[in-house]
Design a protein around this motif. Structure first.
Motif, short mmCIF file in Angstrom:
data_model
loop_
_atom_site.label_atom_id
_atom_site.label_comp_id
_atom_site.label_asym_id
_atom_site.label_seq_id
_atom_site.Cartn_x
_atom_site.Cartn_y
_atom_site.Cartn_z
N LEU A 28 0.83 -1.21 0.00
CA LEU A 28 0.00 0.00 0.00
C LEU A 28 0.87 1.26 0.00
O LEU A 28 0.57 2.22 -0.71
CB LEU A 28 -0.95 0.01 1.21
N VAL A 29 1.95 1.24 0.78
CA VAL A 29 2.85 2.40 0.77
C VAL A 29 3.46 2.58 -0.61
O VAL A 29 3.52 3.69 -1.15
CB VAL A 29 3.96 2.23 1.84
N MET A 30 3.88 1.47 -1.23
CA MET A 30 4.46 1.58 -2.57
C MET A 30 3.42 2.06 -3.58
O MET A 30 3.74 2.77 -4.53
CB MET A 30 5.07 0.25 -3.02
N PHE A 31 2.17 1.68 -3.35
CA PHE A 31 1.09 2.17 -4.20
C PHE A 31 0.99 3.69 -4.07
O PHE A 31 0.92 4.41 -5.07
CB PHE A 31 -0.23 1.50 -3.80
N GLY A 32 1.04 4.17 -2.82
CA GLY A 32 0.99 5.62 -2.59
C GLY A 32 2.17 6.32 -3.24
O GLY A 32 2.00 7.34 -3.92
N VAL A 33 3.35 5.77 -3.06
CA VAL A 33 4.55 6.37 -3.66
C VAL A 33 4.40 6.40 -5.17
O VAL A 33 4.66 7.42 -5.83
CB VAL A 33 5.81 5.57 -3.26
N GLY A 34 3.96 5.27 -5.75
CA GLY A 34 3.82 5.19 -7.20
C GLY A 34 2.84 6.22 -7.74
O GLY A 34 3.12 6.91 -8.72
N GLN A 35 1.67 6.34 -7.07
CA GLN A 35 0.67 7.30 -7.54
C GLN A 35 1.19 8.73 -7.39
O GLN A 35 0.88 9.60 -8.20
CB GLN A 35 -0.64 7.13 -6.76
N ALA A 36 2.02 8.98 -6.36
CA ALA A 36 2.51 10.33 -6.12
C ALA A 36 3.60 10.73 -7.11
O ALA A 36 3.61 11.83 -7.63
CB ALA A 36 3.02 10.45 -4.69
N VAL A 37 4.55 9.83 -7.36
CA VAL A 37 5.70 10.25 -8.18
C VAL A 37 5.62 9.80 -9.63
O VAL A 37 6.30 10.38 -10.48
CB VAL A 37 7.05 9.77 -7.56
N ALA A 38 4.88 8.75 -9.93
CA ALA A 38 4.88 8.25 -11.32
C ALA A 38 3.55 7.59 -11.62
O ALA A 38 3.49 6.41 -11.95
CB ALA A 38 6.03 7.26 -11.51
N SER A 39 2.47 8.36 -11.53
CA SER A 39 1.15 7.71 -11.64
C SER A 39 0.92 7.13 -13.03
O SER A 39 0.27 6.11 -13.17
CB SER A 39 0.05 8.69 -11.25
N ALA A 40 1.47 7.78 -14.07
CA ALA A 40 1.25 7.25 -15.42
C ALA A 40 1.82 5.85 -15.54
O ALA A 40 1.14 4.93 -16.01
CB ALA A 40 1.89 8.18 -16.45
N GLN A 41 3.06 5.67 -15.07
CA GLN A 41 3.68 4.35 -15.16
C GLN A 41 2.98 3.37 -14.23
O GLN A 41 2.71 2.22 -14.60
CB GLN A 41 5.16 4.43 -14.77
N ALA A 42 2.71 3.82 -12.99
CA ALA A 42 2.10 2.91 -12.02
C ALA A 42 0.76 2.38 -12.50
O ALA A 42 0.34 1.29 -12.13
CB ALA A 42 1.93 3.62 -10.67
N ASN A 43 0.09 3.16 -13.34
CA ASN A 43 -1.22 2.74 -13.80
C ASN A 43 -1.19 2.07 -15.17
O ASN A 43 -2.23 1.91 -15.81
CB ASN A 43 -2.18 3.93 -13.80
N GLY A 44 -0.01 1.74 -15.66
CA GLY A 44 0.06 0.92 -16.86
C GLY A 44 0.45 1.65 -18.13
O GLY A 44 0.25 1.12 -19.22
N SER A 45 1.01 2.85 -18.02
CA SER A 45 1.48 3.61 -19.19
C SER A 45 0.41 3.65 -20.29
O SER A 45 0.63 3.23 -21.43
CB SER A 45 2.78 3.01 -19.75
N ILE A 46 -0.76 4.13 -19.91
CA ILE A 46 -1.90 4.14 -20.84
C ILE A 46 -1.79 5.34 -21.78
O ILE A 46 -1.59 6.47 -21.34
CB ILE A 46 -3.24 4.22 -20.07
N ALA A 47 -1.90 5.05 -23.09
CA ALA A 47 -1.90 6.13 -24.08
C ALA A 47 -3.34 6.38 -24.54
O ALA A 47 -4.15 5.46 -24.57
CB ALA A 47 -1.04 5.73 -25.27
N ARG A 48 -3.62 7.65 -24.84
CA ARG A 48 -4.96 8.00 -25.27
C ARG A 48 -4.98 8.39 -26.74
O ARG A 48 -3.99 8.88 -27.28
CB ARG A 48 -5.49 9.17 -24.44
N LEU A 49 -6.12 8.17 -27.38
CA LEU A 49 -6.32 8.64 -28.75
C LEU A 49 -7.67 9.34 -28.75
O LEU A 49 -8.68 8.72 -28.38
CB LEU A 49 -6.32 7.44 -29.72
N ASN A 50 -7.68 10.61 -29.14
CA ASN A 50 -8.91 11.41 -29.10
C ASN A 50 -9.56 11.37 -27.72
O ASN A 50 -10.77 11.22 -27.58
CB ASN A 50 -9.93 10.91 -30.14
N GLY A 51 -8.72 11.41 -26.68
CA GLY A 51 -9.25 11.45 -25.33
C GLY A 51 -9.63 10.10 -24.75
O GLY A 51 -9.87 9.97 -23.56
N GLN A 52 -9.70 9.09 -25.61
CA GLN A 52 -10.10 7.76 -25.12
C GLN A 52 -8.86 6.91 -24.81
O GLN A 52 -7.92 6.92 -25.59
CB GLN A 52 -10.93 7.02 -26.19
N PRO A 53 -8.89 6.17 -23.67
CA PRO A 53 -7.77 5.26 -23.42
C PRO A 53 -7.69 4.23 -24.54
O PRO A 53 -8.68 3.54 -24.81
CB PRO A 53 -8.11 4.60 -22.07
#
Lengths: 193, 546
Positions: A28-53
């Protein structure tokens, strides 16, 4: 025997403490750290096209067999399905492996209109994860003329997009040069809109 | 794909520099943890919660009882946890099949992390983080604790005490593994490893079809999986999966992490016995075997004409060869490529790495104690050859020591060869390995070599979930872990009681290049003699086919 039983009691109590601290608190702490410092990577490096994941840039995306406008990734033992992962696990001298490679080589050569000898190995072999989004620069170059024809984009434009989707020199040295088909195909899809 | 010599050399150079830089400070810190006086406040709280008297000393027998009790309790906890998964997941995920659950429980307790289950479809977040990953810490700490106990045996005299297992476990886990894992996990997240608790739905713009991007607390688990030489992947594809190992940097970082503690422990050993050159000698032998086997692996991979199957494009043959060697020389067993599809001789080298007994540098703790047992045998052989009194670190090597050391060295090969032999006689087990030709035997030999040495990697074409093969593997993992540990503790108990004798002109020096050469030779010869016939039937036979 009583000595053993006492040790068992201690063991279970120790494991209970370990479960709380290492099994709940730590992730849980690492989850917090991940969301705080690198949320894009922590959440799976999601790319969007026209606003849609649209994709995770780290994972392969399936390209339909009949497609002419996009770059094909490598073969996959799990059919490019990101809810699972894995390799063919065929042994190096397994006839099934050479058969699969020959069939893939013939298919790629026919699709791209080149000689079979021009098809690079990464185009005919399945990756270890089955989710490898990357291909060699040679396989990307092989596909440029066909994609240019299919999309109407110029070959030079496409080569520029390929080089933008290629791993940087440091990563190319520590691993090998890799063209990310997921990023590349998203860039093409954005241009086609 | 082409093997890149430049990439290979660059990575090896970076690893040597990085490991060279950390092994002293980390080794010194580990020695401080092992010999430390006093307890920190949170440790006192843990001792109270667990009912441990932290200042009581344990004999080797009491120490061993605690090890066995913790391991058995761990198996029960993991088994039950997996079976009641429906309760833990709010009914979302089914309970794990009993055979698979038992196999997985033993596998994670013994630091093997052999995976007969497919994580994506079998276990949810709760089992992964609160059960499996916890054992990644605990089983790693057990290995280091046993190494501490053996080194204390050398360092102490005229005592029954080897320290206190629960104190060692607490300190190793919370002073060493947890802070290092947290640091490593933070680096991994920034570099692209996921750390969340939900899948993400995306729409593939090429097809308009929806795709599920998996989620999970991966980075926190990946860090300790590698650092504790465990190797059990969050995903089926293990460190080949882009979410566990997203790029060539994380790949090299993971190789560094899995070698970091094992390569630091020789320095800890030198510190604790008061002779840095003894520690340095052990380190040199480990490092030399690592460089030699990595180079052989590079050669075997580079010589193969059709590289690609089972390899990731972002890593390529050089990075995968380095990873495959490091993971089999330690007890890790994480893979960044499908070992089953490696060229025949490369697969054979991966097997031989494990057959060395995982001592170069080996699993966390287990590598050091394995190498120290080999050192005792080397001293004995050296003594026989040149007529010197066999003594190691001032302790005279006697019949009882040699019996224990010989048993230690025989347990693993006997288990591997007998179980592989049994497996090839059972038709249903042979059918679990579907590969044609000598590769079929390789898959079975690899499985039992990996399980007994607590490695966990596989020639994964084998299907190991049916009851017979999974029971054989359970036996291999459990006995391959517990028997050597108990023998090491018995040996430590003997040494701790012994009064040291001062070195005489008749003493064979156990440091310097001569002894290092002897030790390395003993390590290689011993495993080669045990396993060569088996290797000849599998990977070597397959290598001659082409």
């Amino acid at each position: 025997m009583t000595a053993y039983l006492r040790q068992f009691g201690t063991a279970f109590r120790f494991l209970a403490v370990a479960t709380v601290l290492l099994g709940v608190f730590y992730p849980l702490v690492m989850f917090g750290v991940g969301q705080a410092v690198a949320s894009a990577q922590a959440n799976g490096s999601i790319a969007r096209l026209n606003g849609q994941p649209a994709a995770s840039t780290l994972l392969v995306q399936a390209v339909p067999e009949t497609e002419t406008r996009f770059f094909f990734p490598r073969p996959s033992a799990v059919k490019w399905d990101s809810t699972t992962s894995g390799a063919s696990n065929l042994g190096p001298s397994d006839p099934a492996l050479s058969k699969a490679e020959s069939a893939a080589r013939a298919a790629v050569a026919a699709r791209e209109g080149v000689a079979e000898s021009a098809v690079p190995l990464d185009a005919v072999t399945a990756s270890g994860s089955g989710l490898d989004p990357d291909i060699s620069p040679a396989y990307a170059e092989l596909q440029v003329p066909r994609v240019a024809k299919g999309t109407g984009l110029s070959a030079d434009d496409l080569r520029k997009m390929v080089s933008e989707a290629t791993s940087n020199p440091v990563l190319s040295l520590l691993g090998q040069p890799a063209v990310n088909t997921t990023k590349l195909n998203l860039a093409i899809a954005a241009r086609l809109k | 794909m082409q093997f890149s010599f430049l990439s290979f050399i660059t990575q090896i150079a970076i690893l040597i520099v990085a490991l060279g830089a950390v092994h002293q400070p980390l080794g010194a810190y580990l020695a401080k943890v092992a010999d430390g006086e006093g307890h920190r406040p949170f440790e006192r709280w843990i001792y109270k919660a667990a009912g441990v008297g932290p200042d009581s000393a344990q004999t080797w027998k009491a120490y061993a009882r605690s090890v066995v009790a913790l391991s058995a309790a761990g198996v029960i906890l993991l088994y039950v946890g997996q079976r009641v998964q429906p309760l833990l997941s709010g009914g979302q995920i089914a309970g794990v099949d009993p055979w698979v659950a038992m196999n997985t429980a033993i596998s994670f307790i013994t630091n093997t992390n052999w995976q007969s289950y497919t994580p994506e479809s079998t276990v949810g977040f709760v089992i992964q983080m609160a059960f499996l990953a916890v054992q990644n810490f605990v089983s790693a700490a057990v290995g280091i604790a046993i190494a501490f106990a053996l080194v204390r045996g050398f360092a102490r005299k005229g005592t029954d005490s080897l320290g206190n297992f629960w104190v060692d476990m607490t300190r190793i886990t919370f002073r060493v593994l947890l802070p290092l894992a947290a640091l490593a996990a933070a680096v991994l997240v920034v570099a692209g490893v996921v750390q969340n608790f939900w899948p993400t739905a995306v729409t593939n713009p090429l097809t308009g079809v929806s795709q599920t991007i998996p989620g999970g607390p991966v980075a926190s688990q990946e860090a300790i999986k590698i650092l504790g030489t465990n190797g059990g992947g969050y995903f089926n594809a293990n460190s080949a999966h882009p979410f566990e190992n997203p790029n060539a940097f994380t790949n090299l970082f993971e190789v560094f992490l899995l070698l970091a503690i094992p390569f630091s422990l020789p320095y800890t050993f030198g510190r604790m016995v008061g002779s840095r050159k003894q520690g340095f000698t052990i380190l040199t032998v480990m490092a030399a075997l690592w460089i030699i086997t990595t180079s052989l692996m590079a050669w075997a991979v580079a010589a193969w004409p059709s590289l690609g199957e089972g390899l990731e494009q972002r890593f390529g043959p050089a990075a995968s060869g380095i990873f495959a060697t490091a993971t089999t020389l330690t007890s890790t067993g994480a893979v960044n490529a499908a070992h089953d599809s490696l060229p025949p001789l490369a697969g054979g080298i991966a097997m031989f790495d494990m057959m060395l007994g995982e001592v170069a540098p080996g699993g966390v703790g287990s590598g050091l104690y394995g190498m120290l047992i080999l050192a005792i045998v080397a001293v004995f052989l050296g003594g026989l050859m040149v007529g010197r009194t066999p003594e190691y670190l001032g302790k005279k090597i006697q019949a009882r020591h040699m019996t224990l050391a010989a048993l230690y060295l025989l347990v693993t090969p006997v288990l591997v060869l007998v179980l592989t032999g049994a497996a090839v006689l059972i038709p249903s087990v042979v059918a679990d390995a579907p590969a044609p030709g000598p590769h079929q035997f390789s898959e079975l030999l690899y499985a039992f070599t990996s399980a007994t040495n607590n490695n966990g990697s596989a020639f994964a074409g084998i299907s190991a979930s049916d009851p017979i093969i999974s029971s054989l593997i359970n036996v291999a993992m459990w006995l391959g872990r517990v028997l050597p540990m108990v023998l090491v503790l018995a040996l430590a108990g003997c040494f701790a009681k012994q009064e040291p004798i001062p070195p005489s002109p008749g003493t064979l020096p156990t440091y310097g290049p001569l002894f290092a050469g002897l030790l390395g030779t003993v390590a290689v010869l011993f495993s080669a003699l045990n396993y060569f016939p088996a290797l000849a039937l599998g990977p070597i036979a397959e290598g001659t086919l082409r």
